[in-house]
Design a protein around this motif. Structure first.
Motif, PDB file in Angstrom:
ATOM      1  N   VAL A   8      82.108  39.366  81.581  1.00 54.36           N
ATOM      2  CA  VAL A   8      83.297  38.789  82.677  1.00 54.36           C
ATOM      3  C   VAL A   8      84.303  39.682  82.689  1.00 54.36           C
ATOM      4  O   VAL A   8      84.613  40.442  81.815  1.00 54.36           O
ATOM      5  CB  VAL A   8      83.307  37.361  82.513  1.00 54.36           C
ATOM      6  CG1 VAL A   8      82.251  36.500  82.780  1.00 54.36           C
ATOM      7  CG2 VAL A   8      84.063  37.399  81.111  1.00 54.36           C
ATOM      8  N   HIS A   9      85.060  39.672  83.601  1.00 53.81           N
ATOM      9  CA  HIS A   9      86.338  40.454  83.688  1.00 53.81           C
ATOM     10  C   HIS A   9      87.433  39.362  83.667  1.00 53.81           C
ATOM     11  O   HIS A   9      87.291  38.211  83.698  1.00 53.81           O
ATOM     12  CB  HIS A   9      86.473  41.028  85.207  1.00 53.81           C
ATOM     13  CG  HIS A   9      85.456  41.967  85.560  1.00 53.81           C
ATOM     14  ND1 HIS A   9      85.532  43.582  85.137  1.00 53.81           N
ATOM     15  CD2 HIS A   9      84.194  41.941  86.302  1.00 53.81           C
ATOM     16  CE1 HIS A   9      84.433  44.007  85.428  1.00 53.81           C
ATOM     17  NE2 HIS A   9      83.755  43.333  86.214  1.00 53.81           N
ATOM     18  N   PRO A  10      88.622  40.053  83.287  1.00 48.59           N
ATOM     19  CA  PRO A  10      89.774  39.127  83.099  1.00 48.59           C
ATOM     20  C   PRO A  10      90.107  38.166  84.329  1.00 48.59           C
ATOM     21  O   PRO A  10      90.562  36.829  83.836  1.00 48.59           O
ATOM     22  CB  PRO A  10      91.053  40.179  82.808  1.00 48.59           C
ATOM     23  CG  PRO A  10      90.456  41.486  82.367  1.00 48.59           C
ATOM     24  CD  PRO A  10      88.965  41.352  83.143  1.00 48.59           C
ATOM     25  N   VAL A  31      84.472  40.226  77.459  1.00 45.68           N
ATOM     26  CA  VAL A  31      85.495  40.471  78.477  1.00 45.68           C
ATOM     27  C   VAL A  31      85.543  41.997  78.735  1.00 45.68           C
ATOM     28  O   VAL A  31      86.337  42.563  77.817  1.00 45.68           O
ATOM     29  CB  VAL A  31      86.661  39.544  78.270  1.00 45.68           C
ATOM     30  CG1 VAL A  31      87.588  39.966  79.463  1.00 45.68           C
ATOM     31  CG2 VAL A  31      86.682  38.168  78.313  1.00 45.68           C
ATOM     32  N   VAL A  32      85.274  42.671  80.066  1.00 46.66           N
ATOM     33  CA  VAL A  32      85.568  44.081  80.195  1.00 46.66           C
ATOM     34  C   VAL A  32      86.479  44.373  81.248  1.00 46.66           C
ATOM     35  O   VAL A  32      86.856  43.472  82.144  1.00 46.66           O
ATOM     36  CB  VAL A  32      84.026  44.667  80.224  1.00 46.66           C
ATOM     37  CG1 VAL A  32      83.134  44.530  78.937  1.00 46.66           C
ATOM     38  CG2 VAL A  32      83.313  44.157  81.518  1.00 46.66           C
ATOM     39  N   ASP A  33      86.854  45.480  81.255  1.00 47.42           N
ATOM     40  CA  ASP A  33      87.381  46.162  82.579  1.00 47.42           C
ATOM     41  C   ASP A  33      86.635  46.420  83.508  1.00 47.42           C
ATOM     42  O   ASP A  33      85.352  46.548  83.386  1.00 47.42           O
ATOM     43  CB  ASP A  33      88.541  46.921  82.283  1.00 47.42           C
ATOM     44  CG  ASP A  33      88.104  48.104  81.474  1.00 47.42           C
ATOM     45  OD1 ASP A  33      87.009  48.357  81.636  1.00 47.42           O
ATOM     46  OD2 ASP A  33      89.177  48.803  80.702  1.00 47.42           O
ATOM     47  N   ASP A  34      87.178  47.200  84.501  1.00 49.56           N
ATOM     48  CA  ASP A  34      86.461  47.632  85.583  1.00 49.56           C
ATOM     49  C   ASP A  34      85.500  48.985  85.168  1.00 49.56           C
ATOM     50  O   ASP A  34      84.278  49.158  85.627  1.00 49.56           O
ATOM     51  CB  ASP A  34      87.000  48.065  86.841  1.00 49.56           C
ATOM     52  CG  ASP A  34      87.720  47.092  87.455  1.00 49.56           C
ATOM     53  OD1 ASP A  34      87.526  45.878  87.486  1.00 49.56           O
ATOM     54  OD2 ASP A  34      88.993  47.395  88.170  1.00 49.56           O
ATOM     55  N   ALA A  35      85.910  49.317  84.036  1.00 50.82           N
ATOM     56  CA  ALA A  35      85.424  50.722  83.687  1.00 50.82           C
ATOM     57  C   ALA A  35      84.120  50.416  82.419  1.00 50.82           C
ATOM     58  O   ALA A  35      83.405  51.272  81.868  1.00 50.82           O
ATOM     59  CB  ALA A  35      86.127  51.714  82.800  1.00 50.82           C
ATOM     60  N   GLY A  36      83.966  48.878  82.145  1.00 51.84           N
ATOM     61  CA  GLY A  36      83.160  48.554  81.349  1.00 51.84           C
ATOM     62  C   GLY A  36      83.647  48.732  79.642  1.00 51.84           C
ATOM     63  O   GLY A  36      82.856  48.238  78.856  1.00 51.84           O
ATOM     64  N   ARG A  37      84.851  48.884  79.454  1.00 51.12           N
ATOM     65  CA  ARG A  37      85.649  48.951  78.138  1.00 51.12           C
ATOM     66  C   ARG A  37      85.769  47.492  77.853  1.00 51.12           C
ATOM     67  O   ARG A  37      86.290  46.594  78.609  1.00 51.12           O
ATOM     68  CB  ARG A  37      86.937  49.578  78.051  1.00 51.12           C
ATOM     69  CG  ARG A  37      86.778  51.170  78.371  1.00 51.12           C
ATOM     70  CD  ARG A  37      87.793  51.842  78.144  1.00 51.12           C
ATOM     71  NE  ARG A  37      88.721  51.666  79.190  1.00 51.12           N
ATOM     72  CZ  ARG A  37      88.967  52.388  80.217  1.00 51.12           C
ATOM     73  NH1 ARG A  37      88.379  53.438  80.372  1.00 51.12           N
ATOM     74  NH2 ARG A  37      90.142  52.133  81.154  1.00 51.12           N
ATOM     75  N   MET A  38      85.610  47.172  76.686  1.00 45.73           N
ATOM     76  CA  MET A  38      85.838  45.729  76.188  1.00 45.73           C
ATOM     77  C   MET A  38      87.180  45.181  75.809  1.00 45.73           C
ATOM     78  O   MET A  38      87.928  46.105  75.206  1.00 45.73           O
ATOM     79  CB  MET A  38      84.957  45.561  74.669  1.00 45.73           C
ATOM     80  CG  MET A  38      84.857  44.254  74.006  1.00 45.73           C
ATOM     81  SD  MET A  38      83.378  43.779  73.802  1.00 45.73           S
ATOM     82  CE  MET A  38      83.586  42.235  72.709  1.00 45.73           C
ATOM     83  N   LEU A  39      87.587  44.230  76.355  1.00 52.91           N
ATOM     84  CA  LEU A  39      89.032  43.709  76.310  1.00 52.91           C
ATOM     85  C   LEU A  39      89.063  42.547  75.358  1.00 52.91           C
ATOM     86  O   LEU A  39      90.218  42.470  74.531  1.00 52.91           O
ATOM     87  CB  LEU A  39      89.601  43.519  77.453  1.00 52.91           C
ATOM     88  CG  LEU A  39      89.449  44.529  78.773  1.00 52.91           C
ATOM     89  CD1 LEU A  39      90.083  43.853  79.946  1.00 52.91           C
ATOM     90  CD2 LEU A  39      90.498  45.660  78.040  1.00 52.91           C
TER      91      LEU A  39
END
Length: 251
Positions: A8-10, A31-39
């Motif tokens: 999911v996104h933030p 939870v990932v950003d638009d580039a697919g990096r894990m947050l």
């Protein structure tokens, strides 16, 4: 290894996150950003907190009570705040409820001719309100779980129409017997039975339309549906009953 993990996104709504965890039986959701990096991750414990919070909010909305602060309890909520959160909807429903009184005034002559008609008003209004409330509760739950969407409106109406016909028919049989035992007058018993069936069908249709319309206009269905259904079904159900009585009893 899962090559395309569910994430999911933030900005994803917390209720949607909870549904995804439940649907896919996950212990944690990345939870990932638009580039697919894990947050970060959302765990099952987080989801449980969300479900408790959202459940409490929906219960309050169903009673037409505004949501307070997350850390408020029943006894820590100030009396003034409790009154303020309830009064707006109560005033609205009070004004809307006057429609029922107007319906009674409109059919005053008919009620004077057949006083026994008034004996069954509480039964019919109660049946309509209960039927509508069941429909609303079922539909709002389905909408919350994304089982029903706006594009399903005609399917929902068709389904609830059929359910209303079946329920109305079964209750009409019982209503006929009860009415005839109380007032041994066949025409009056038939009037009550037909009214019960018509009100059940109408309450189911209204109970399906109001939540869908609320969602269409961006209003939370849980906030408006239950109180509005009760008010609408009371007034319209009473009108249906008295119109049927006027036609069948020759008033």
């Amino acid at each position: 290894m899962r090559p395309s993990p569910i994430a999911v996104h933030p900005e994803t709504d917390q209720e949607e996150v909870a549904r995804m965890v439940a649907r896919y039986d996950l212990a944690a959701l990345p939870v990932v950003d638009d580039a697919g990096r894990m947050l970060g991750v959302v765990t099952v414990d987080d989801v449980m907190d969300v479900l408790v919070e959202e459940g409490a909010e929906d219960v309050l909305k169903f009673g037409a009570v505004a949501q307070g602060q997350a850390d408020e309890t029943y006894f820590t909520t100030p009396i003034t705040a409790s009154v303020r959160r309830r009064i707006v909807w109560l005033l609205f429903l009070f004004v809307a409820g006057s429609i029922t009184a107007n319906v009674l005034r409109l059919f005053e002559a008919e009620l004077e001719q057949v006083v026994a008609l008034s004996f069954f008003i509480p039964l019919l209004i109660g049946t309509g309100g209960n039927t509508g409330a069941q429909t609303v509760s079922t539909l709002i739950r389905a909408m919350a779980l994304n089982e029903v969407r706006l594009r399903d409106v005609w399917r929902v109406l068709a389904r609830e129409l059929l359910v209303g016909v079946i329920l109305g028919f079964l209750l009409a049989i019982i209503a006929f017997g009860r009415a005839f035992l109380e007032v041994p007058m066949a025409s009056l018993a038939i009037t009550v039975a037909l009214s019960v069936m018509a009100i059940c069908i109408w309450a189911n249709i209204i109970g399906a339309m109001v939540p869908m319309a609320a969602r269409r206009f961006g209003i939370d269905p849980a906030l408006i549906s239950a109180p509005l259904i009760t008010t609408l079904v009371d007034a319209s159900g009473l009108a249906i009953y008295l119109l049927i009585a006027k036609a069948l009893l020759g008033l």
